[in-house]
Design an enzyme around this catalytic site. Structure first.
Site, PDB file in Angstrom:
ATOM      1  N   THR A 108      19.294   1.076  17.827  1.00 37.28           N
ATOM      2  CA  THR A 108      19.597  -0.038  18.717  1.00 37.28           C
ATOM      3  C   THR A 108      18.452  -0.337  19.685  1.00 37.28           C
ATOM      4  O   THR A 108      18.456  -1.366  20.337  1.00 37.28           O
ATOM      5  CB  THR A 108      20.852   0.276  19.554  1.00 37.28           C
ATOM      6  OG1 THR A 108      20.665   1.559  20.164  1.00 37.28           O
ATOM      7  CG2 THR A 108      22.089   0.317  18.680  1.00 37.28           C
ATOM      8  N   GLY A 109      17.471   0.562  19.785  1.00 43.59           N
ATOM      9  CA  GLY A 109      16.379   0.349  20.735  1.00 43.59           C
ATOM     10  C   GLY A 109      15.524  -0.858  20.375  1.00 43.59           C
ATOM     11  O   GLY A 109      15.415  -1.210  19.214  1.00 43.59           O
ATOM     12  N   CYS A 110      14.928  -1.495  21.405  1.00 43.96           N
ATOM     13  CA  CYS A 110      14.118  -2.689  21.162  1.00 43.96           C
ATOM     14  C   CYS A 110      12.662  -2.351  20.834  1.00 43.96           C
ATOM     15  O   CYS A 110      11.921  -3.190  20.364  1.00 43.96           O
ATOM     16  CB  CYS A 110      14.151  -3.619  22.365  1.00 43.96           C
ATOM     17  SG  CYS A 110      15.679  -4.547  22.455  1.00 43.96           S
ATOM     18  N   ILE A 111      12.236  -1.176  21.166  1.00 50.69           N
ATOM     19  CA  ILE A 111      10.888  -0.796  20.784  1.00 50.69           C
ATOM     20  C   ILE A 111      10.998   0.474  19.978  1.00 50.69           C
ATOM     21  O   ILE A 111      10.306   1.197  19.668  1.00 50.69           O
ATOM     22  CB  ILE A 111       9.930  -0.643  21.987  1.00 50.69           C
ATOM     23  CG1 ILE A 111      10.526   0.293  23.043  1.00 50.69           C
ATOM     24  CG2 ILE A 111       9.615  -1.993  22.571  1.00 50.69           C
ATOM     25  CD1 ILE A 111       9.522   0.703  24.115  1.00 50.69           C
TER      26      ILE A 111
ATOM     27  N   MET B 132       9.116  -3.949  12.968  1.00 47.13           N
ATOM     28  CA  MET B 132      10.035  -2.833  12.725  1.00 47.13           C
ATOM     29  C   MET B 132      11.064  -3.204  11.659  1.00 47.13           C
ATOM     30  O   MET B 132      11.607  -2.344  10.993  1.00 47.13           O
ATOM     31  CB  MET B 132      10.754  -2.433  14.018  1.00 47.13           C
ATOM     32  CG  MET B 132       9.851  -1.756  15.019  1.00 47.13           C
ATOM     33  SD  MET B 132      10.752  -0.768  16.232  1.00 47.13           S
ATOM     34  CE  MET B 132      11.806  -1.952  17.018  1.00 47.13           C
TER      35      MET B 132
END
Lengths: 106, 177
Positions: free
Chosen positions: A103-106, B46
């Site tokens: 779920t992290g953005c980076i 990503m």
């Protein structure tokens, strides 16, 4: 010749609509290998470094680690991550490690 | 193919056949507006999406070696300006933004928050983006106007004209930041 991996092991497991395992506790290294094989990825020792680190982070924090954490704490440089997991390292590493979608953005 | 295998494979983006590409135009040089294009570009990579960023006008500061580490915040002219993490109820009036040192304080505060979230500072973030395969371009016209050469940009970034930008953004999703 690459070893043939039995993919039928995956049939007994539950995956969500995005292809992530619904229960991370069901995971075993053999399952990880099979998921990777389904993704046409052959796992090397460096892949396992990332997978084991992700599993450990998940056990500690209950969430798949961000890519930044894998590079900074896990010690696998960004460039290498993209070579190991072509087409989206954050997603693929979590998927093979049997973890939920990060779920992290980076 | 079984359902399970289809589900797992559905996630994989094969870089050779993928068609999704994102082109971001970064036009602002404040600390607040430096992060949106960087975060989006990183998220794209990503997820296996191709991504390129075109830096124009003030956005150029973000990839200019001498300036990328000194990007700050404007304290005047932003109607939403507040000390959000500390006192969100206090909207800072424009006249207060004129007090000497306000920009410095605001920049320090935001830099602290960025660090707390473990977002890398701009120079490190740009390096990461280059490593992950994002291409960085400086707008040729803006560079001419600001008297910048390609060697003034971060290593790995190149200069690009508006016409070439049209070629590069063909078949891509374009976002102006």
């Amino acid at each position: 010749m690459p070893e043939t991996i039995d993919l039928t092991i995956l049939e007994t497991l539950d995956f969500d609509d995005d292809g992530f395992m619904t229960d991370a506790n069901d995971w075993t290294p053999a399952i990880g290998k099979a998921i990777a094989a389904a993704l046409e990825l052959e796992l090397t020792e460096r892949h396992w470094d990332v997978i084991n680190f992700s599993r450990a982070e998940f056990a500690e924090h209950g969430d798949a680690p961000s890519l930044r954490k894998i590079t900074k704490v896990g010690g696998v440089p960004t460039k290498e991550l993209y070579v190991l997991f072509p087409g989206g390292p954050a997603k693929l590493a979590a998927q093979i490690a049997g973890l939920p979608k990060p779920t992290g953005c980076i | 193919m079984s359902d399970v295998l289809a589900k797992i494979k559905g996630m994989k983006v094969d870089e050779k056949t993928t068609t999704r590409k994102l082109v971001l135009v970064s036009s602002k040089g404040g600390l607040d507006m430096a992060y949106p294009p960087m975060i989006l570009a990183n998220a794209a990579r990503m997820s296996g999406i191709e991504c390129e960023i075109f830096f124009t006008f003030w956005g150029l500061d973000l990839i200019t070696k001498k300036k990328m580490g000194k990007v700050n915040i404007a304290t005047v002219g932003n109607p939403a300006f507040s000390m959000a993490p500390y006192a969100p109820w206090f909207k800072i009036p424009t006249w207060m933004g004129l007090i000497p040192g306000m920009s410095w304080v605001a920049t320090k505060m935001m830099a602290y928050q960025i660090k707390k979230l473990d977002f890398p500072p701009i120079p490190e973030f740009m390096e990461n983006l280059l490593d992950s395969g994002v291409k960085l371009y400086g707008c040729k016209l803006s560079m001419d106007m600001m008297n910048l050469q390609e060697e003034d940009l971060i290593d790995g970034a190149t200069m690009l004209g508006a016409m070439e930008f049209m070629e590069l953004s063909k078949d891509a999703q374009v976002m102006f930041v």
